[in-house]
Motif scaffolding. Structure first.
Motif, PDB file in Angstrom:
ATOM      1  N   ALA A 214      52.412  37.253  33.915  1.00  0.00           N
ATOM      2  CA  ALA A 214      51.209  36.455  34.135  1.00  0.00           C
ATOM      3  C   ALA A 214      51.637  35.080  34.620  1.00  0.00           C
ATOM      4  CB  ALA A 214      50.412  36.339  32.840  1.00  0.00           C
ATOM      5  N   ILE A 215      50.938  34.576  35.617  1.00  0.00           N
ATOM      6  CA  ILE A 215      51.176  33.216  36.116  1.00  0.00           C
ATOM      7  C   ILE A 215      50.226  32.293  35.368  1.00  0.00           C
ATOM      8  CG2 ILE A 215      51.098  31.709  38.141  1.00  0.00           C
ATOM      9  CD1 ILE A 215      51.472  34.294  39.852  1.00  0.00           C
ATOM     10  N   THR A 216      50.788  31.267  34.717  1.00  0.00           N
ATOM     11  CA  THR A 216      49.978  30.296  33.987  1.00  0.00           C
ATOM     12  C   THR A 216      50.343  28.892  34.453  1.00  0.00           C
ATOM     13  OG1 THR A 216      51.524  30.020  32.144  1.00  0.00           O
ATOM     14  CG2 THR A 216      49.944  31.840  31.970  1.00  0.00           C
ATOM     15  N   HIS A 217      49.421  27.948  34.189  1.00  0.00           N
ATOM     16  CA  HIS A 217      49.635  26.553  34.595  1.00  0.00           C
ATOM     17  C   HIS A 217      49.002  25.640  33.546  1.00  0.00           C
ATOM     18  CE1 HIS A 217      49.494  22.850  36.950  1.00  0.00           C
ATOM     19  NE2 HIS A 217      48.190  22.809  36.791  1.00  0.00           N
TER      20      HIS A 217
ATOM     21  N   GLY B 236      46.958  34.716  37.600  1.00  0.00           N
ATOM     22  CA  GLY B 236      47.327  35.794  38.501  1.00  0.00           C
ATOM     23  C   GLY B 236      48.567  36.462  37.955  1.00  0.00           C
ATOM     24  N   GLU B 237      49.159  37.310  38.786  1.00  0.00           N
ATOM     25  CA  GLU B 237      50.356  38.017  38.329  1.00  0.00           C
ATOM     26  C   GLU B 237      51.381  38.094  39.439  1.00  0.00           C
ATOM     27  OE1 GLU B 237      49.367  42.034  37.261  1.00  0.00           O
ATOM     28  OE2 GLU B 237      48.883  42.579  39.313  1.00  0.00           O
TER      29      GLU B 237
ATOM     30  N   LEU C  14      58.485  43.383  45.273  1.00  0.00           N
ATOM     31  CA  LEU C  14      57.773  42.246  44.715  1.00  0.00           C
ATOM     32  C   LEU C  14      56.308  42.324  45.123  1.00  0.00           C
ATOM     33  CD1 LEU C  14      58.848  38.713  44.177  1.00  0.00           C
ATOM     34  CD2 LEU C  14      56.866  38.992  45.636  1.00  0.00           C
ATOM     35  N   ARG C  15      55.435  41.982  44.190  1.00  0.00           N
ATOM     36  CA  ARG C  15      53.998  41.944  44.461  1.00  0.00           C
ATOM     37  C   ARG C  15      53.421  40.713  43.778  1.00  0.00           C
ATOM     38  NH1 ARG C  15      49.892  43.674  41.695  1.00  0.00           N
ATOM     39  NH2 ARG C  15      51.044  44.970  40.235  1.00  0.00           N
ATOM     40  N   LEU C  16      52.493  40.032  44.451  1.00  0.00           N
ATOM     41  CA  LEU C  16      51.866  38.821  43.942  1.00  0.00           C
ATOM     42  C   LEU C  16      50.366  38.918  44.164  1.00  0.00           C
ATOM     43  CD1 LEU C  16      52.068  35.717  43.067  1.00  0.00           C
ATOM     44  CD2 LEU C  16      52.156  35.259  45.513  1.00  0.00           C
ATOM     45  N   SER C  17      49.589  38.525  43.169  1.00  0.00           N
ATOM     46  CA  SER C  17      48.140  38.487  43.310  1.00  0.00           C
ATOM     47  C   SER C  17      47.601  37.358  42.439  1.00  0.00           C
ATOM     48  CB  SER C  17      47.528  39.833  42.873  1.00  0.00           C
ATOM     49  OG  SER C  17      46.135  39.840  43.118  1.00  0.00           O
ATOM     50  N   LEU C  18      46.687  36.584  43.005  1.00  0.00           N
ATOM     51  CA  LEU C  18      46.097  35.462  42.271  1.00  0.00           C
ATOM     52  C   LEU C  18      44.588  35.648  42.147  1.00  0.00           C
ATOM     53  CD1 LEU C  18      48.120  32.611  43.948  1.00  0.00           C
ATOM     54  CD2 LEU C  18      48.256  33.269  41.541  1.00  0.00           C
ATOM     55  N   ARG C  19      44.029  35.112  41.080  1.00  0.00           N
ATOM     56  CA  ARG C  19      42.587  35.154  40.860  1.00  0.00           C
ATOM     57  C   ARG C  19      41.876  34.300  41.902  1.00  0.00           C
ATOM     58  NH1 ARG C  19      41.675  33.117  34.991  1.00  0.00           N
ATOM     59  NH2 ARG C  19      39.498  33.230  35.625  1.00  0.00           N
ATOM     60  N   PRO C  20      40.587  34.565  42.121  1.00  0.00           N
ATOM     61  CA  PRO C  20      39.800  33.704  43.016  1.00  0.00           C
ATOM     62  C   PRO C  20      39.884  32.252  42.548  1.00  0.00           C
ATOM     63  CG  PRO C  20      38.510  35.617  42.306  1.00  0.00           C
ATOM     64  CD  PRO C  20      39.791  35.633  41.521  1.00  0.00           C
TER      65      PRO C  20
ATOM     66  N   MET D 166      40.274  39.456  38.745  1.00  0.00           N
ATOM     67  CA  MET D 166      41.174  39.547  39.894  1.00  0.00           C
ATOM     68  C   MET D 166      41.095  40.922  40.551  1.00  0.00           C
ATOM     69  SD  MET D 166      45.266  38.827  39.956  1.00  0.00           S
ATOM     70  CE  MET D 166      45.692  40.374  39.169  1.00  0.00           C
ATOM     71  N   VAL D 167      41.084  41.983  39.744  1.00  0.00           N
ATOM     72  CA  VAL D 167      41.047  43.353  40.258  1.00  0.00           C
ATOM     73  C   VAL D 167      39.747  43.618  41.022  1.00  0.00           C
ATOM     74  CG1 VAL D 167      40.859  45.763  39.470  1.00  0.00           C
ATOM     75  CG2 VAL D 167      42.646  44.298  38.559  1.00  0.00           C
ATOM     76  N   GLU D 168      38.670  42.976  40.607  1.00  0.00           N
ATOM     77  CA  GLU D 168      37.356  43.189  41.222  1.00  0.00           C
ATOM     78  C   GLU D 168      37.067  42.235  42.385  1.00  0.00           C
ATOM     79  OE1 GLU D 168      34.756  45.617  40.344  1.00  0.00           O
ATOM     80  OE2 GLU D 168      36.717  46.440  39.809  1.00  0.00           O
ATOM     81  N   ASP D 169      37.949  41.283  42.660  1.00  0.00           N
ATOM     82  CA  ASP D 169      37.735  40.278  43.708  1.00  0.00           C
ATOM     83  C   ASP D 169      37.848  40.903  45.096  1.00  0.00           C
ATOM     84  OD1 ASP D 169      37.608  37.797  45.126  1.00  0.00           O
ATOM     85  OD2 ASP D 169      39.798  37.722  45.119  1.00  0.00           O
ATOM     86  N   PRO D 170      36.766  40.956  45.875  1.00  0.00           N
ATOM     87  CA  PRO D 170      36.810  41.596  47.197  1.00  0.00           C
ATOM     88  C   PRO D 170      37.831  40.968  48.148  1.00  0.00           C
ATOM     89  CG  PRO D 170      34.539  41.131  46.553  1.00  0.00           C
ATOM     90  CD  PRO D 170      35.432  40.472  45.543  1.00  0.00           C
TER      91      PRO D 170
END
Length: 193
Positions: free
Chosen positions: A65-68, A75-76, A91-97, A27-31
């Protein structure tokens, strides 16, 4: 403050752990994720590993951590800069590709707002939750608006997007507006002017 586990119909939010290193690194490296969130800082793999292993112990924030379905990190969602005196947080939200646009973020925000505005000791007893969203991310802005966030201001041309500038839109939701959005106003409550 112990980091809670929050469960909804679609997602479960749990504390971030050292085992989340690989998906968080992705996620951190996702452009595209970096572009949409305006992230310009760079991190080493070691910094991300240390973060995953220690963030649950930090007193001024709640990182989840967001899980399903499984315990996989998708993501987080974060409440940071928690100011207990003034009862507010960011508040901050970020999801993986591959995880964006699937409804995970919306339910995660709902769960975190319920925790943020919930009565102590189960909740944080906050009065205000704010965030900023870049003008190049209209889908996120529409999601925040649908969950009760209102635009409070704009930082004009505060972020670079390639060769262009974009604005940061400042948004917030107050506890009373959040509660009003949950259903009918309780009897005897006053409207905000």
């Amino acid at each position: 403050m112990q980091t809670p586990v929050l469960a909804g119909e679609l997602v479960t939010l749990r504390p971030i752990t050292a085992e989340d290193l690989e998906p968080m690194w992705e996620m951190v490296e996702d452009p595209e994720g970096r572009r949409l969130t305006g992230t310009s800082a760079t991190f080493t793999r070691e910094e991300v590993a240390e973060w995953c292993a220690t963030v649950a112990d930090r007193p001024d924030r709640v990182d989840l951590a967001i899980t399903h379905g499984t315990d996989e990190y998708l993501g987080e969602i974060v409440l940071n800069d928690i100011d207990r005196e003034n009862q507010n947080a960011n508040l901050r939200l970020s999801l993986r590709p591959g995880q964006r646009g699937r409804g995970f973020g919306g339910e995660a925000i709902e769960l975190v707002l319920a925790h943020a505005f919930g009565e102590k000791p189960e909740g944080l007893g906050l009065h205000r939750v704010s965030l900023d969203v870049l003008s190049i991310n209209p889908r996120a802005r529409m999601l925040y608006e649908s969950l009760g966030f209102r635009t409070e201001g704009r930082l004009v041309e505060s972020h670079r997007d390639g060769d262009f500038w974009c604005d940061a839109i400042l948004m917030a939701v107050l506890e009373e507006d959040y509660r009003a959005g949950l259903g009918p106003e309780p009897e005897g409550s006053d409207d905000r002017g």
